[in-house]
Design an enzyme around this catalytic site. Structure first.
Site, PDB file in Angstrom:
ATOM      1  N   ARG A  54      46.486  25.519  28.298  1.00 55.26           N
ATOM      2  CA  ARG A  54      46.984  26.622  29.304  1.00 55.26           C
ATOM      3  C   ARG A  54      47.901  27.328  28.444  1.00 55.26           C
ATOM      4  NH1 ARG A  54      51.712  26.584  33.743  1.00 55.26           N
ATOM      5  NH2 ARG A  54      51.273  28.871  34.295  1.00 55.26           N
TER       6      ARG A  54
ATOM      7  N   HIS B 100      53.621  35.206  32.709  1.00 51.45           N
ATOM      8  CA  HIS B 100      54.701  34.217  32.579  1.00 51.45           C
ATOM      9  C   HIS B 100      55.919  34.900  32.297  1.00 51.45           C
ATOM     10  CE1 HIS B 100      54.804  29.610  32.168  1.00 51.45           C
ATOM     11  NE2 HIS B 100      56.112  30.090  32.019  1.00 51.45           N
TER      12      HIS B 100
ATOM     13  N   GLU C 240      54.802  31.066  38.639  1.00 53.12           N
ATOM     14  CA  GLU C 240      56.099  30.601  39.604  1.00 53.12           C
ATOM     15  C   GLU C 240      56.455  32.037  39.974  1.00 53.12           C
ATOM     16  OE1 GLU C 240      58.671  28.262  37.099  1.00 53.12           O
ATOM     17  OE2 GLU C 240      57.399  26.597  37.288  1.00 53.12           O
TER      18      GLU C 240
ATOM     19  N   ASN D  35      53.174  23.659  39.864  1.00 52.50           N
ATOM     20  CA  ASN D  35      53.988  23.212  38.833  1.00 52.50           C
ATOM     21  C   ASN D  35      54.989  22.474  39.515  1.00 52.50           C
ATOM     22  OD1 ASN D  35      52.720  25.077  37.156  1.00 52.50           O
ATOM     23  ND2 ASN D  35      54.549  26.190  36.781  1.00 52.50           N
TER      24      ASN D  35
ATOM     25  N   TYR E 190      58.340  19.547  38.775  1.00 51.08           N
ATOM     26  CA  TYR E 190      59.252  18.736  37.876  1.00 51.08           C
ATOM     27  C   TYR E 190      60.083  17.651  38.571  1.00 51.08           C
ATOM     28  CZ  TYR E 190      57.698  22.187  34.293  1.00 51.08           C
ATOM     29  OH  TYR E 190      57.111  22.489  33.489  1.00 51.08           O
TER      30      TYR E 190
ATOM     31  N   GLU F 196      51.743  22.337  35.691  1.00 53.05           N
ATOM     32  CA  GLU F 196      52.868  22.041  34.919  1.00 53.05           C
ATOM     33  C   GLU F 196      53.584  20.849  35.457  1.00 53.05           C
ATOM     34  OE1 GLU F 196      56.183  24.824  33.890  1.00 53.05           O
ATOM     35  OE2 GLU F 196      54.398  26.278  33.643  1.00 53.05           O
TER      36      GLU F 196
HETATM   37  C1  PNW Z   1      58.913  26.048  34.509  1.00 53.95           C
HETATM   38  N1  PNW Z   1      62.986  24.030  39.053  1.00 53.95           N
HETATM   39  O1  PNW Z   1      60.097  26.731  35.226  1.00 53.95           O
HETATM   40  C2  PNW Z   1      58.362  27.405  33.752  1.00 53.95           C
HETATM   41  O2  PNW Z   1      56.965  27.491  34.191  1.00 53.95           O
HETATM   42  C3  PNW Z   1      58.352  27.237  32.166  1.00 53.95           C
HETATM   43  O3  PNW Z   1      58.199  28.301  31.605  1.00 53.95           O
HETATM   44  C4  PNW Z   1      59.287  26.366  31.886  1.00 53.95           C
HETATM   45  O4  PNW Z   1      59.662  26.318  30.264  1.00 53.95           O
HETATM   46  C5  PNW Z   1      59.483  24.855  32.357  1.00 53.95           C
HETATM   47  O5  PNW Z   1      59.186  25.052  33.876  1.00 53.95           O
HETATM   48  C6  PNW Z   1      60.533  24.168  32.202  1.00 53.95           C
HETATM   49  O6  PNW Z   1      61.764  24.663  32.732  1.00 53.95           O
HETATM   50  C7  PNW Z   1      60.623  25.912  36.128  1.00 53.95           C
HETATM   51  O7  PNW Z   1      63.687  24.457  39.666  1.00 53.95           O
HETATM   52  C8  PNW Z   1      61.536  26.633  36.823  1.00 53.95           C
HETATM   53  O8  PNW Z   1      62.875  22.918  39.416  1.00 53.95           O
HETATM   54  C9  PNW Z   1      62.281  26.088  38.010  1.00 53.95           C
HETATM   55  C10 PNW Z   1      62.339  24.603  38.077  1.00 53.95           C
HETATM   56  C11 PNW Z   1      61.246  23.896  37.357  1.00 53.95           C
HETATM   57  C12 PNW Z   1      60.434  24.542  36.354  1.00 53.95           C
END
Ligand code: PNW
Length: 499
Positions: A94, A139, A184, A323, A325, A395
């Site tokens: 991707r 992006h 996002e 996505n 995390y 992601e």
């Molecule tokens: C993503 N949160 O952003 C993006 O898509 C990537 O470009 C970036 O490098 C990656 O995660 C790591 O940061 C995020 O608030 C923005 O949990 C916010 C969050 C998570 C990911």
């Protein structure tokens, strides 16, 4: 070999998966984005993006005052990246197209020959190596010229984005069958218009919400362009990639504020697309209308959709792009409690405090707290809210400070999060069709610059050659991809499950 085709019925005592295969057809990939890796910021006729403008005009915006003028130099070293992708045996890669590299002026009247040649080379190179390209159109690197015209707060951007999408489909859709329109939208609008990301405008009350509406309409118009002009010929699939953290209530009394916080931070971007009714999440729509009235506004700050707009956006997906995390614990703020801008998107608007649990380990990114179960909970919630939709995890990944190649914390993160994906698939029957590791390479981590690293491969940014080196996590992920199974403990423990 037969051990590798084990299915379903393993001992899941304590809900620990011992060793288990991903379902047939499950796809594994890794991701990057244009601004974060390409460099070549002014190569050939490339136009300026809002990130180029930001890093050059406000270096303090970036923790280490760095920029991505060169980044991983993937504009020149793309073949090296593809070699890594192939080495890992990934099903897909991707990456994103830089809008101002393909359309230097932002508009579709002029297509850059070099931009077109670059993305053709990457796409053809992937296919030659047996790897499917998954292409993101946006992006975060908006052409600066469009920002000067109001960017995502100007309703005309809906058609400008559709025009750009049509150019990309015309050039590449014969070889690209999975597309992500926008990465996002929450980061684009709430990050970009709360001053946390480019364009760094602080206007949460109005700007972020105008952006929200337009980004959804832009996504939907691009989806319809593909559906009407390309789908019959190429049969590709499109979606948007939403960033969603798992939110759970701190106490039973905090359930209502938690539901609203979910709707505000990601329901705002998913309900209009995936729900049966379409439009804004009803509870949020009511809350925003009441709040706006109390504040003396003549209409809701959350801009209304017309019936036609609701229909346009509703159903504009072929799968759910997620996505993910991290997780948060939500509670109602105490009266008079001050919540910082960085306390999370729901803080100021809703008076919701977003906390974390002390035992959740923190990555190098201060916002990234590790709670693997959050991913399974979120996958279940998506199914519960929007039905049995195909979900592609677009992601998921972990940051460290990046100097070590022996990255056990990252291996544990992938292992634990992938285990939760498997549980969601096998125990909860959630239709997860694929998983994407963020990121293939260390890269420019937005306002963190190069201080936190997400790469399976490290990149030495002090060397002009930008050498890549495999971390232990790259070998770990490769073993998962090749086995198409996750081994948490000894395979011998799973004797009752061999096919
Ligand atoms: C993503 N949160 O952003 C993006 O898509 C990537 O470009 C970036 O490098 C990656 O995660 C790591 O940061 C995020 O608030 C923005 O949990 C916010 C969050 C998570 C990911």
């Amino acid at each position: 070999m037969c051990l590798l085709v084990v299915v379903g019925v393993l001992a899941v005592a304590n809900e620990r998966v011992d060793s288990q295969s991903f379902p047939p057809g499950f796809q594994f990939g890794a991701a990057t984005s244009a601004y974060q890796i390409e460099g070549g910021w002014n190569a050939s006729d490339k136009g300026e993006s809002i990130w180029d403008r930001m890093v050059h005009s406000r270096p303090d915006f970036i923790d280490d005052r760095s920029n991505a003028d060169v980044a991983c130099d993937s504009y020149n070293l793309w073949e090296e990246d593809l070699r890594l992708v192939q080495e890992m045996g990934l099903d897909f890669y991707r990456f994103s197209i830089s809008w101002p590299r393909l359309l230097p002026h932002g508009f579709s009247n002029k297509i850059s020959e070099d931009g077109r040649r670059y993305y053709n080379a990457v796409i053809d190179g992937l296919r030659a190596r047996g790897v499917a390209p998954v292409v993101t159109l946006y992006h975060w690197d908006l052409p600066q010229r469009l920002q000067d015209l109001g960017g995502w707060t100007n309703p005309l951007i809906v058609e400008w984005f559709a025009d750009y999408a049509r150019v990309a489909f015309t050039l590449f859709a014969d070889r690209v069958s999975t597309w992500i329109t926008i990465n996002e939208p929450g980061s684009v609008c709430d990050g970009g218009y709360r001053g946390l990301l480019a364009p760094g405008v602080r206007d949460r009350e109005i700007g972020a919400l105008l952006c929200t509406k337009h980004v959804l309409l832009a996504h939907a118009r691009a989806y319809r362009v593909y559906q009407e002009e390309f789908k019959a010929k190429y049969l590709g699939e499109l979606s948007i990639a939403n960033q969603e953290s798992w939110y759970e209530p701190k106490t039973d009394q905090d359930m209502e504020i938690t539901l609203l916080a979910r709707e505000y931070s990601f329901g705002r971007y998913s309900h209009p697309i995936y729900s049966a009714a379409g439009g804004w999440p009803p509870a949020l729509e009511r809350y925003m209308a009441d709040n706006s009235k109390k504040e003396g506004y003549p209409r809701s700050r959350l801009p209304a959709f017309t019936q036609d707009e609701i229909q346009l956006v509703k159903g504009s997906f072929d799968f759910y792009g997620l996505n993910h995390y991290t997780s948060r614990v939500v509670r109602a703020a105490a009266p008079g409690e001050s919540l910082s801008r960085r306390a999370g998107v729901a803080a100021e608007e809703l008076g919701a405090a977003l906390e974390t649990r002390p035992h959740w380990k923190t990555a190098a990114s201060s916002w990234l707290k590790v709670n693997p179960e959050g991913l399974r909970n979120l996958l279940k919630l998506i199914k519960q809210q929007y039905g049995d939709v195909k979900i592609l995890i677009t992601e998921n990944g972990y940051s460290d400070t990046g100097h070590q190649l022996d990255d056990h914390d990252r291996i544990n993160y992938y292992k634990d999060y992938l285990e939760q994906v498997l549980l969601a698939v096998t125990e909860d029957a959630v239709r997860v069709v694929g998983y994407t590791a963020w990121s293939l390479l260390d890269n420019f981590e937005w306002t963190s610059g190069y201080t936190s690293r997400f790469g399976l491969y490290s990149v030495d940014f002090t060397s002009p050659m930008r050498p890549r080196a495999a971390r232990a996590s790259a070998r770990y992920y490769t073993s998962v991809v090749r086995a198409r199974a996750l081994r948490v403990t000894r395979v011998a423990d799973t004797h009752n499950a061999t096919a």
